[in-house]
Design a protein around this motif. Sequence first.
Motif, PDB file in Angstrom:
ATOM      1  N   GLY A  92     -61.188 -71.049 -35.476  1.00  0.00           N
ATOM      2  CA  GLY A  92     -62.112 -70.582 -36.506  1.00  0.00           C
ATOM      3  C   GLY A  92     -62.966 -69.399 -36.143  1.00  0.00           C
ATOM      4  O   GLY A  92     -63.977 -69.131 -36.804  1.00  0.00           O
ATOM      5  N   THR A  93     -62.590 -68.642 -35.104  1.00  0.00           N
ATOM      6  CA  THR A  93     -63.425 -67.523 -34.653  1.00  0.00           C
ATOM      7  C   THR A  93     -62.769 -66.179 -34.954  1.00  0.00           C
ATOM      8  O   THR A  93     -61.552 -66.067 -35.096  1.00  0.00           O
ATOM      9  CB  THR A  93     -63.701 -67.617 -33.142  1.00  0.00           C
ATOM     10  OG1 THR A  93     -62.461 -67.704 -32.428  1.00  0.00           O
ATOM     11  CG2 THR A  93     -64.543 -68.840 -32.834  1.00  0.00           C
ATOM     12  N   GLN A  94     -63.615 -65.157 -35.046  1.00  0.00           N
ATOM     13  CA  GLN A  94     -63.144 -63.792 -35.268  1.00  0.00           C
ATOM     14  C   GLN A  94     -62.752 -63.169 -33.929  1.00  0.00           C
ATOM     15  O   GLN A  94     -63.381 -63.444 -32.907  1.00  0.00           O
ATOM     16  CB  GLN A  94     -64.246 -62.942 -35.898  1.00  0.00           C
ATOM     17  CG  GLN A  94     -64.751 -63.447 -37.245  1.00  0.00           C
ATOM     18  CD  GLN A  94     -65.688 -62.444 -37.873  1.00  0.00           C
ATOM     19  OE1 GLN A  94     -65.255 -61.485 -38.525  1.00  0.00           O
ATOM     20  NE2 GLN A  94     -66.988 -62.642 -37.673  1.00  0.00           N
ATOM     21  N   VAL A  95     -61.747 -62.282 -33.969  1.00  0.00           N
ATOM     22  CA  VAL A  95     -61.264 -61.716 -32.712  1.00  0.00           C
ATOM     23  C   VAL A  95     -60.766 -60.289 -32.900  1.00  0.00           C
ATOM     24  O   VAL A  95     -60.126 -59.960 -33.901  1.00  0.00           O
ATOM     25  CB  VAL A  95     -60.141 -62.592 -32.096  1.00  0.00           C
ATOM     26  CG1 VAL A  95     -58.942 -62.705 -33.026  1.00  0.00           C
ATOM     27  CG2 VAL A  95     -59.718 -62.080 -30.729  1.00  0.00           C
ATOM     28  N   MET A  96     -61.107 -59.435 -31.944  1.00  0.00           N
ATOM     29  CA  MET A  96     -60.480 -58.121 -31.806  1.00  0.00           C
ATOM     30  C   MET A  96     -60.052 -57.973 -30.357  1.00  0.00           C
ATOM     31  O   MET A  96     -60.436 -58.779 -29.492  1.00  0.00           O
ATOM     32  CB  MET A  96     -61.409 -56.992 -32.236  1.00  0.00           C
ATOM     33  CG  MET A  96     -62.710 -56.883 -31.494  1.00  0.00           C
ATOM     34  SD  MET A  96     -63.729 -55.526 -32.164  1.00  0.00           S
ATOM     35  CE  MET A  96     -65.275 -55.795 -31.292  1.00  0.00           C
ATOM     36  N   VAL A  97     -59.247 -56.964 -30.084  1.00  0.00           N
ATOM     37  CA  VAL A  97     -58.622 -56.812 -28.769  1.00  0.00           C
ATOM     38  C   VAL A  97     -58.931 -55.433 -28.206  1.00  0.00           C
ATOM     39  O   VAL A  97     -58.779 -54.424 -28.912  1.00  0.00           O
ATOM     40  CB  VAL A  97     -57.097 -57.021 -28.855  1.00  0.00           C
ATOM     41  CG1 VAL A  97     -56.437 -56.820 -27.492  1.00  0.00           C
ATOM     42  CG2 VAL A  97     -56.775 -58.410 -29.407  1.00  0.00           C
ATOM     43  N   GLU A  98     -59.346 -55.392 -26.942  1.00  0.00           N
ATOM     44  CA  GLU A  98     -59.635 -54.110 -26.300  1.00  0.00           C
ATOM     45  C   GLU A  98     -58.372 -53.504 -25.704  1.00  0.00           C
ATOM     46  O   GLU A  98     -57.457 -54.218 -25.285  1.00  0.00           O
ATOM     47  CB  GLU A  98     -60.702 -54.293 -25.226  1.00  0.00           C
ATOM     48  CG  GLU A  98     -62.035 -54.714 -25.806  1.00  0.00           C
ATOM     49  CD  GLU A  98     -63.153 -54.704 -24.790  1.00  0.00           C
ATOM     50  OE1 GLU A  98     -62.936 -54.225 -23.658  1.00  0.00           O
ATOM     51  OE2 GLU A  98     -64.240 -55.179 -25.142  1.00  0.00           O
TER      52      GLU A  98
ATOM     53  N   ASP B 266     -71.111 -67.546 -34.752  1.00  0.00           N
ATOM     54  CA  ASP B 266     -70.221 -66.518 -35.306  1.00  0.00           C
ATOM     55  C   ASP B 266     -70.270 -65.237 -34.473  1.00  0.00           C
ATOM     56  O   ASP B 266     -70.519 -64.142 -34.976  1.00  0.00           O
ATOM     57  CB  ASP B 266     -70.525 -66.207 -36.771  1.00  0.00           C
ATOM     58  CG  ASP B 266     -69.340 -65.501 -37.454  1.00  0.00           C
ATOM     59  OD1 ASP B 266     -68.298 -65.319 -36.786  1.00  0.00           O
ATOM     60  OD2 ASP B 266     -69.456 -65.132 -38.640  1.00  0.00           O
ATOM     61  N   VAL B 267     -70.063 -65.411 -33.183  1.00  0.00           N
ATOM     62  CA  VAL B 267     -69.897 -64.281 -32.273  1.00  0.00           C
ATOM     63  C   VAL B 267     -68.421 -63.883 -32.304  1.00  0.00           C
ATOM     64  O   VAL B 267     -67.541 -64.739 -32.239  1.00  0.00           O
ATOM     65  CB  VAL B 267     -70.317 -64.648 -30.836  1.00  0.00           C
ATOM     66  CG1 VAL B 267     -70.054 -63.488 -29.882  1.00  0.00           C
ATOM     67  CG2 VAL B 267     -71.785 -65.048 -30.796  1.00  0.00           C
ATOM     68  N   THR B 268     -68.156 -62.597 -32.418  1.00  0.00           N
ATOM     69  CA  THR B 268     -66.775 -62.097 -32.459  1.00  0.00           C
ATOM     70  C   THR B 268     -66.241 -61.910 -31.048  1.00  0.00           C
ATOM     71  O   THR B 268     -66.908 -61.319 -30.188  1.00  0.00           O
ATOM     72  CB  THR B 268     -66.714 -60.763 -33.223  1.00  0.00           C
ATOM     73  OG1 THR B 268     -67.141 -60.976 -34.578  1.00  0.00           O
ATOM     74  CG2 THR B 268     -65.299 -60.194 -33.239  1.00  0.00           C
ATOM     75  N   TRP B 269     -65.032 -62.407 -30.825  1.00  0.00           N
ATOM     76  CA  TRP B 269     -64.341 -62.147 -29.556  1.00  0.00           C
ATOM     77  C   TRP B 269     -63.963 -60.666 -29.460  1.00  0.00           C
ATOM     78  O   TRP B 269     -63.444 -60.080 -30.415  1.00  0.00           O
ATOM     79  CB  TRP B 269     -63.034 -62.926 -29.489  1.00  0.00           C
ATOM     80  CG  TRP B 269     -63.117 -64.366 -29.130  1.00  0.00           C
ATOM     81  CD1 TRP B 269     -63.104 -65.429 -29.995  1.00  0.00           C
ATOM     82  CD2 TRP B 269     -63.175 -64.915 -27.814  1.00  0.00           C
ATOM     83  NE1 TRP B 269     -63.161 -66.602 -29.297  1.00  0.00           N
ATOM     84  CE2 TRP B 269     -63.213 -66.320 -27.951  1.00  0.00           C
ATOM     85  CE3 TRP B 269     -63.214 -64.363 -26.536  1.00  0.00           C
ATOM     86  CZ2 TRP B 269     -63.273 -67.181 -26.857  1.00  0.00           C
ATOM     87  CZ3 TRP B 269     -63.287 -65.208 -25.444  1.00  0.00           C
ATOM     88  CH2 TRP B 269     -63.309 -66.602 -25.604  1.00  0.00           C
ATOM     89  N   SER B 270     -64.189 -60.073 -28.311  1.00  0.00           N
ATOM     90  CA  SER B 270     -63.568 -58.803 -27.964  1.00  0.00           C
ATOM     91  C   SER B 270     -62.781 -59.091 -26.688  1.00  0.00           C
ATOM     92  O   SER B 270     -63.329 -59.054 -25.585  1.00  0.00           O
ATOM     93  CB  SER B 270     -64.616 -57.713 -27.730  1.00  0.00           C
ATOM     94  OG  SER B 270     -63.991 -56.467 -27.496  1.00  0.00           O
ATOM     95  N   LEU B 271     -61.534 -59.444 -26.878  1.00  0.00           N
ATOM     96  CA  LEU B 271     -60.718 -59.855 -25.728  1.00  0.00           C
ATOM     97  C   LEU B 271     -60.531 -58.670 -24.786  1.00  0.00           C
ATOM     98  O   LEU B 271     -59.883 -57.681 -25.121  1.00  0.00           O
ATOM     99  CB  LEU B 271     -59.366 -60.392 -26.201  1.00  0.00           C
ATOM    100  CG  LEU B 271     -59.423 -61.717 -26.975  1.00  0.00           C
ATOM    101  CD1 LEU B 271     -58.032 -62.089 -27.491  1.00  0.00           C
ATOM    102  CD2 LEU B 271     -59.974 -62.839 -26.093  1.00  0.00           C
ATOM    103  N   GLY B 272     -61.125 -58.769 -23.601  1.00  0.00           N
ATOM    104  CA  GLY B 272     -61.150 -57.645 -22.669  1.00  0.00           C
ATOM    105  C   GLY B 272     -59.815 -57.388 -22.008  1.00  0.00           C
ATOM    106  O   GLY B 272     -59.067 -58.314 -21.698  1.00  0.00           O
ATOM    107  N   ASP B 273     -59.529 -56.111 -21.795  1.00  0.00           N
ATOM    108  CA  ASP B 273     -58.296 -55.713 -21.108  1.00  0.00           C
ATOM    109  C   ASP B 273     -58.618 -55.455 -19.641  1.00  0.00           C
ATOM    110  O   ASP B 273     -58.807 -54.339 -19.211  1.00  0.00           O
ATOM    111  CB  ASP B 273     -57.651 -54.491 -21.778  1.00  0.00           C
ATOM    112  CG  ASP B 273     -58.620 -53.326 -21.933  1.00  0.00           C
ATOM    113  OD1 ASP B 273     -59.838 -53.577 -21.942  1.00  0.00           O
ATOM    114  OD2 ASP B 273     -58.161 -52.182 -22.044  1.00  0.00           O
ATOM    115  N   GLY B 274     -58.665 -56.542 -18.880  1.00  0.00           N
ATOM    116  CA  GLY B 274     -59.038 -56.457 -17.482  1.00  0.00           C
ATOM    117  C   GLY B 274     -58.054 -55.692 -16.620  1.00  0.00           C
ATOM    118  O   GLY B 274     -58.392 -55.248 -15.528  1.00  0.00           O
ATOM    119  N   LEU B 275     -56.836 -55.516 -17.103  1.00  0.00           N
ATOM    120  CA  LEU B 275     -55.819 -54.770 -16.349  1.00  0.00           C
ATOM    121  C   LEU B 275     -55.478 -53.449 -17.028  1.00  0.00           C
ATOM    122  O   LEU B 275     -54.375 -52.933 -16.893  1.00  0.00           O
ATOM    123  CB  LEU B 275     -54.561 -55.634 -16.179  1.00  0.00           C
ATOM    124  CG  LEU B 275     -54.770 -56.945 -15.410  1.00  0.00           C
ATOM    125  CD1 LEU B 275     -53.446 -57.693 -15.258  1.00  0.00           C
ATOM    126  CD2 LEU B 275     -55.396 -56.694 -14.041  1.00  0.00           C
TER     127      LEU B 275
END
Length: 444
Positions: A257-263, A217-226
């Motif tokens: 089934g995973t948690q996600v937030m966006v940078e 149950d690690v939360t995604w922090s989708l990185g904004d590489g650009l």
Amino acid sequence: MSTQYLAAKSQEITREMEFVAQREGLSPESIRSEVAAGRMVIPANKVHAAGRLEPMCIGIAAKCKINANIGNSAVTSNVDEELEKLHVSVHYGADTVMDLSTGKDIDRIRRAIIDASPVPIGTVPIYQMLEELGGNIEDMRPQHFLDMVEHQAKQGVDYMTIHCGVLLEHLHLTTKRVTGIVSRGGSLIAKWMVAHRKQNPLYESFDDLCDIMKQYDVTWSLGDGLRPGSIADASDEAQFAELDVLGKLCKRSWERGTQVMVEGPGHVPMDQIAMNIQKQIEVCHGAPFYVLGPLVTDIAPGYDHITSAIGAALAGWSGAAMLCYVTPKEHLGLPNREDVKQGVIAYKIAAHAADVARKRPGAQDRDDALSKARFAFDWKEQFRLSLDPQTAQAYHDETLPQETFKSAHFCSMCGPKYCSMRITEDIRKMASEQEAKQLVELKN
């Protein structure tokens, strides 16, 4: 293997949801429904949750949160220094802390940080992977990265920044930028893609990464590489091309089934901030937005905790769920203890200002209490209600240190004769006396 997201989708209210509801002053059901909708995350790795972690949430329905970055570098710092930075971050109100260590001894530092931390810990796994590859990103194979993510998940890392959205076809869009690719993770992945003329291996391994994240149950922090690294590059084609990919990955994350937030972006002029937040909410289907700053001008090295806190307050007001702090050392060097303190306080101000502007229940209570104490010249209560009581009292006592001045109806700026609030007291007293005198005359 369940996650907070899967539990919420199954109508289950977890222990973490109960804890978060109490902290936020919301109902457990409202927390569950927000997590189920993907609008809220509860970063709580099962390993860390079994230890010192005190669960918290990140989402538009909750209070605006702040993150503090700490971490070793190849040049300076050590375990004791990083633990002190962690203590300072938590003491002054950081809701999460990211360990961005890039030097040696990363594992020992991270274990110490996770063991000591009551707040969620985030990382950027590519940094440690690169150290283990000897600094040559070209040598990376997808399995190297998968192994590192699992390694850090086993340590108890609660959320991870992974740059899955930078695609090979995006790179040409950055060629005319003033500052190019400023994300460390984004630039490393870009270099790998150019060297191998292949698609982003993190994008292609997304489902496998989801499986690891789900297990712990690690939360995604989708990185904004650009993300833009200067206001000249803000809101350009490269930034939004990546954002479109991140929106699609949010859906895939939920499907797995995973948690996600966006940078989100790092440098954005004030007039573009609301548009950026609204666009992210739309493109990423309401997933929580986690922004770095953004800095609203590029002319103030040494003061970028201020230039970015301005943007952070506007971002929080516009709908960002978490604000990543910037310290006075941004662009200049590795932050020390005092830099961390200054960054956290600047961002607590920004997040609180956003909560007041969004009219969150109870957000203004502390402001009103301090204002009443100020008008009553209750100096000790003013200090107590301050974000940084020690500094507030030190400034007051610099010129009037004696205990008798803790009840004086003036400070050293206006003195006893020119204090507007003291004069207001006199006016009210005079008006009251005149009214009483008029009543007596009417009776006679």
